[in-house]
Scaffold this active site. Structure first.
Site, short mmCIF file in Angstrom:
data_model
loop_
_atom_site.label_atom_id
_atom_site.label_comp_id
_atom_site.label_asym_id
_atom_site.label_seq_id
_atom_site.Cartn_x
_atom_site.Cartn_y
_atom_site.Cartn_z
N CYS A 154 -14.53 35.15 17.54
CA CYS A 154 -14.82 33.97 16.72
C CYS A 154 -13.59 33.64 15.88
O CYS A 154 -13.01 34.53 15.25
CB CYS A 154 -16.02 34.27 15.82
N ALA A 172 0.49 36.15 39.18
CA ALA A 172 -0.69 35.60 39.87
C ALA A 172 -0.77 35.98 41.35
O ALA A 172 -1.87 36.14 41.89
CB ALA A 172 -0.71 34.09 39.72
N CYS A 182 -14.96 34.25 11.83
CA CYS A 182 -15.29 35.58 11.27
C CYS A 182 -14.72 36.71 12.13
O CYS A 182 -14.88 37.88 11.80
CB CYS A 182 -16.80 35.73 11.11
N HIS A 192 -0.31 38.16 28.70
CA HIS A 192 -0.90 36.83 28.50
C HIS A 192 -2.38 36.93 28.10
O HIS A 192 -3.11 35.96 28.20
CB HIS A 192 -0.75 35.96 29.76
N PHE A 225 -0.96 29.51 40.11
CA PHE A 225 -0.76 28.30 39.33
C PHE A 225 0.20 27.32 39.96
O PHE A 225 -0.06 26.14 40.05
CB PHE A 225 -0.25 28.66 37.93
N ARG A 226 1.33 27.83 40.40
CA ARG A 226 2.43 26.92 40.70
C ARG A 226 2.67 26.63 42.18
O ARG A 226 3.46 25.76 42.49
CB ARG A 226 3.72 27.45 40.07
N THR A 255 -4.11 36.72 44.37
CA THR A 255 -4.52 35.71 45.34
C THR A 255 -5.32 36.33 46.50
O THR A 255 -6.24 35.70 47.01
CB THR A 255 -3.33 34.90 45.90
N GLN A 262 1.03 39.45 33.84
CA GLN A 262 0.89 38.10 33.31
C GLN A 262 -0.52 37.58 33.58
O GLN A 262 -0.86 36.49 33.16
CB GLN A 262 1.90 37.17 34.00
N ASP A 293 -6.95 38.10 34.47
CA ASP A 293 -8.17 38.36 35.22
C ASP A 293 -8.72 39.78 35.07
O ASP A 293 -9.80 40.09 35.59
CB ASP A 293 -7.95 38.03 36.71
#
Ligand code: ZN
Length: 238
Positions: free
Chosen positions: A128, A23, A131, A120, A34-35, A27, A102, A105
């Site tokens: 879907c 991540a 289907c 990830h 996240f952390r 930034t 990871q 985006d």
């Protein structure tokens, strides 16, 4: 010799560079990680963040899941920054062989890199659950409430939720790239999310570099650790 010059010398010497990103690489494009202390996991949500992003939440509370997902993961207008662009340049001159990320985006692909393993998943692929028809990210982010297929099934983003396995093709491909690399640059990842972080254990090459704003559990194995802002580091490299 200062750390940037050391890093430059290692890049100049290496011809099979692989980059592993988390991540922190995004930034500087304006995305939240996240952390860290201002990260997404510290923001108020109806349930703890890890539950909001779980496969259990997706199937039992799809309305809440999509409200959270659309609010926090819509990065369709976000642009690659100097770090993404540096890796595109390294790929163009033939030194960089693969990126393992990871991040969901899609920014490495947006920067133009061709060989990207998204362990990830990515917000840009959606399908879907009934289907398997594919839908683009605009469809999901612009839908009202839970995005539905014309068959009535829910359209699920191809991002790895808590409780789900990593996409096999990306995981195996990424492992193979790491095991062949002579240099591995880990950027913007605290290397705490298993199993993706364990991929670093497959590196047998010459230079392991870790560039992150905080310490990681792999620092002791690295040939060079730089705790600094990534854009600052990559803007100084040739
Ligand atoms: Zn369908």
């Amino acid at each position: 010799m200062d750390k940037i010059s050391k890093l430059q010398r290692m890049i100049d010497e290496s011809n099979n560079i692989v980059v592993f990103t988390g991540a922190g690489v995004s930034t500087d494009s304006g995305l939240k990680d996240f952390r860290s202390k201002d990260g997404l996991y510290k923001k108020p949500s109806p349930y703890p963040a890890e539950y909001m992003l779980s496969n259990a939440c997706f199937y039992t509370h799809p309305e809440e899941f999509f409200e959270y997902y659309k609010e926090n993961f819509n990065c369709l207008d976000v642009e690659p920054n100097i770090t993404h662009k540096y890796f595109k340049k390294l790929e163009d001159i033939g030194k960089l062989k693969a990126i393992i990320t990871q991040n969901i985006d899609g920014l490495h692909t947006k920067a133009g890199n061709k060989n990207v393993y998204e362990v990830h998943g990515t917000i840009y692929r959606n399908h879907c659950i009934k289907c398997h028809k594919e839908y683009d990210a605009n469809y999901v982010f612009n839908s009202k409430g839970v995005p539905k297929c014309n068959c009535g099934g829910i359209v699920k983003p191809d991002v790895v939720l808590y409780g789900e396995a990593l996409p096999e093709k990306d995981y195996i491909g990424g492992l193979s790239a790491i095991s062949k690399a002579d240099m591995l640059i880990v950027c913007g990842s605290s290397l705490t999310v298993y199993p993706a972080s364990g991929m670093v254990d497959n590196f047998n090459g010459k230079y392991l570099i870790i560039i992150n704003n905080t310490k990681t559990p792999y620092d002791y194995k690295a040939n060079l650790v730089i705790n600094d802002n990534l854009s600052k580091v990559f803007s100084k490299l040739k």
